[in-house]
Each structure stands twice: as structure tokens, then as C-alpha cells.
Scaffold this active site. Structure first.
Site, PDB file in Angstrom:
ATOM      1  N   GLU A  93       0.831  -1.215   0.000  1.00 28.19           N
ATOM      2  CA  GLU A  93       0.000   0.000   0.000  1.00 28.19           C
ATOM      3  C   GLU A  93       0.864   1.264   0.000  1.00 28.19           C
ATOM      4  OE1 GLU A  93      -3.146  -0.397  -0.373  1.00 28.19           O
ATOM      5  OE2 GLU A  93      -3.811  -2.218   0.657  1.00 28.19           O
ATOM      6  N   CYS A 190     -13.966   2.133 -20.337  1.00 27.40           N
ATOM      7  CA  CYS A 190     -15.075   1.935 -19.401  1.00 27.40           C
ATOM      8  C   CYS A 190     -15.111   3.038 -18.342  1.00 27.40           C
ATOM      9  CB  CYS A 190     -14.991   0.556 -18.753  1.00 27.40           C
ATOM     10  SG  CYS A 190     -15.293  -0.781 -19.935  1.00 27.40           S
TER      11      CYS A 190
HETATM   12 ZN   LIG Z   1     -13.181  -1.814 -19.970  1.00 23.23          ZN
END
Ligand SMILES: [Zn+2]
Length: 200
Positions: A93, A190
Site C-alpha cells: 500500500e 469503461c
Molecule cells: Zn473496460
């Protein structure tokens, strides 16, 4: 010469699994490693949790304002008192570390001559670099991408934040994965589709 590595990927790209595997590879050769992570990540508190179900306690947590190098040196000193030494420092992290703490990691590699493997996410849910990631991208000797796939099959590069089934594009940079907030790794296509064309 020891190097600072940044192994980055989107959410769910198996970073913690890769870290635990790297630690295991050292230990299999009889070498000793140290594991660390920022104290800010409350998920799993002082453990590194892989999505495959493996967990392991870290050797030290790095809190805001603390010197990662001082913490490392104190742990290394303990190992030396046992008559051994540290072969590698692994940090999970790493995006949540402060830029100065990334500089500490660089100094551990270059001046203390211990390789440092830092794992983390490159960008936040608004596509901006986290402070620690931005500094790592700037100064790490070696950058390695851990790849993961978007729901459409393309390579995921962004981390969409969801509250329930909705993607959200407002809020604090840090909201730890949990019940209220979840993340989905998305490709650029997306991401833009979900954000209505907004990139930041
Ligand atoms: Zn995608």
C-alpha cells in the site's frame, strides 16, 4: 547496487499476493526480509492481506510524519543483534506513504544498500496519482506493472469507486475498500463511459 522498485497496478491486480510471494522467495533461500505498510490503511490493521486468503503480520507500520528509514534501521538493528541481516524491505500500500517517506525508501536502497520493493496503486478514483505513487513514479529505479483485466477484457488502468451499485466521482481521495465503498478496476474506455467523459 540495491534499487527501489515500484510494482504498481490497479485494484485487484494481486499486489499483496505478489508481495507475499516475493517475501517467500527470499525466505526460501534462507534470507530475512522486513514487511511494512502505512498506518493509514485500516483494513487488516497491521496485516498484509492477499485476496487469495493469505495473511501475514507486518514487521512495522509507518505512520504519518514518521521516518521510514529510522523505523527500518531500528528493525534492522534487531536482526543484527540476532546475528543476521535484512536482505530486502517489502512495502505494501505504498501509495499511502508521504513523498518524504518514499525518499526514505530511496535512501534505504541507495545508501543502506538494501533493495526495497514497494507495491501500490498508481492513481485514485479520480485518476490522480496518490502522493506516494507520484513520488515513486518519479524516483524509483525500476517500474513494473502488475496487470489486471477490466470487465470488458481490456487492461485495467483506473480504479472506479462504487457506493452500492453506483460509481461516484466526488469524495475524499482515501476511502478504504469495505462495506460502504468498493472499487472496480476499469480500462480507460469503461472509466470514461461511467464518468460521463470526466477524467478528473
Ligand atoms: Zn473496460
Amino acid at each position: 547496487m540495491a534499487k527501489l522498485y515500484f510494482r504498481y497496478g490497479a485494484m485487484n491486480s494481486g499486489k499483496s499476493t505478489a508481495l507475499l510471494q516475493a517475501a517467500y522467495n527470499y525466505e526460501e533461500r534462507g534470507q530475512r526480509v522486513l514487511l511494512a505498510k502505512p498506518a493509514i490503511d485500516t483494513k487488516g490493521a497491521s496485516q498484509i492481506e492477499s485476496r487469495l486468503g493469505m495473511t501475514r503480520e507486518v514487521d512495522f507500520l509507518i505512520a504519518a510524519g514518521e521516518s521510514a528509514r529510522d523505523l527500518f534501521r531500528a528493525e534492522r538493528e534487531k536482526a543484527r543483534q540476532d546475528g543476521s541481516d535484512i536482505a530486502c524491505l517489502l512495502v505494501d500500500e505504498a501509495q499511502f506513504l508521504e513523498p518524504e517517506q518514499i525518499d526514505d525508501l530511496f535512501r534505504i536502497a541507495v545508501e543502506d544498500e538494501i533493495p526495497v520493493l514497494a507495491y501500490g496503486i498508481r492513481n485514485d478514483f479520480l485518476t490522480h496519482a496518490f502522493p506516494g505513487s507520484g513520488r515513486l513514479l518519479a524516483i524509483a529505479h525500476t517500474l513494473e506493472e502488475l496487470k489486471t483485466i477490466c470487465r470488458c477484457g481490456r487492461k485495467a488502468v483506473f480504479n472506479g469507486r462504487r457506493v452500492g451499485d453506483r460509481f461516484v466521482f466526488d469524495g475524499d481521495q482515501v476511502a478504504i475498500d469495505g462495506e460502504a465503498v468498493t472499487y472496480e478496476s476499469l480500462c480507460g474506455h469503461c472509466y470514461l463511459e461511467e464518468s460521463g467523459g470526466r477524467l478528473s
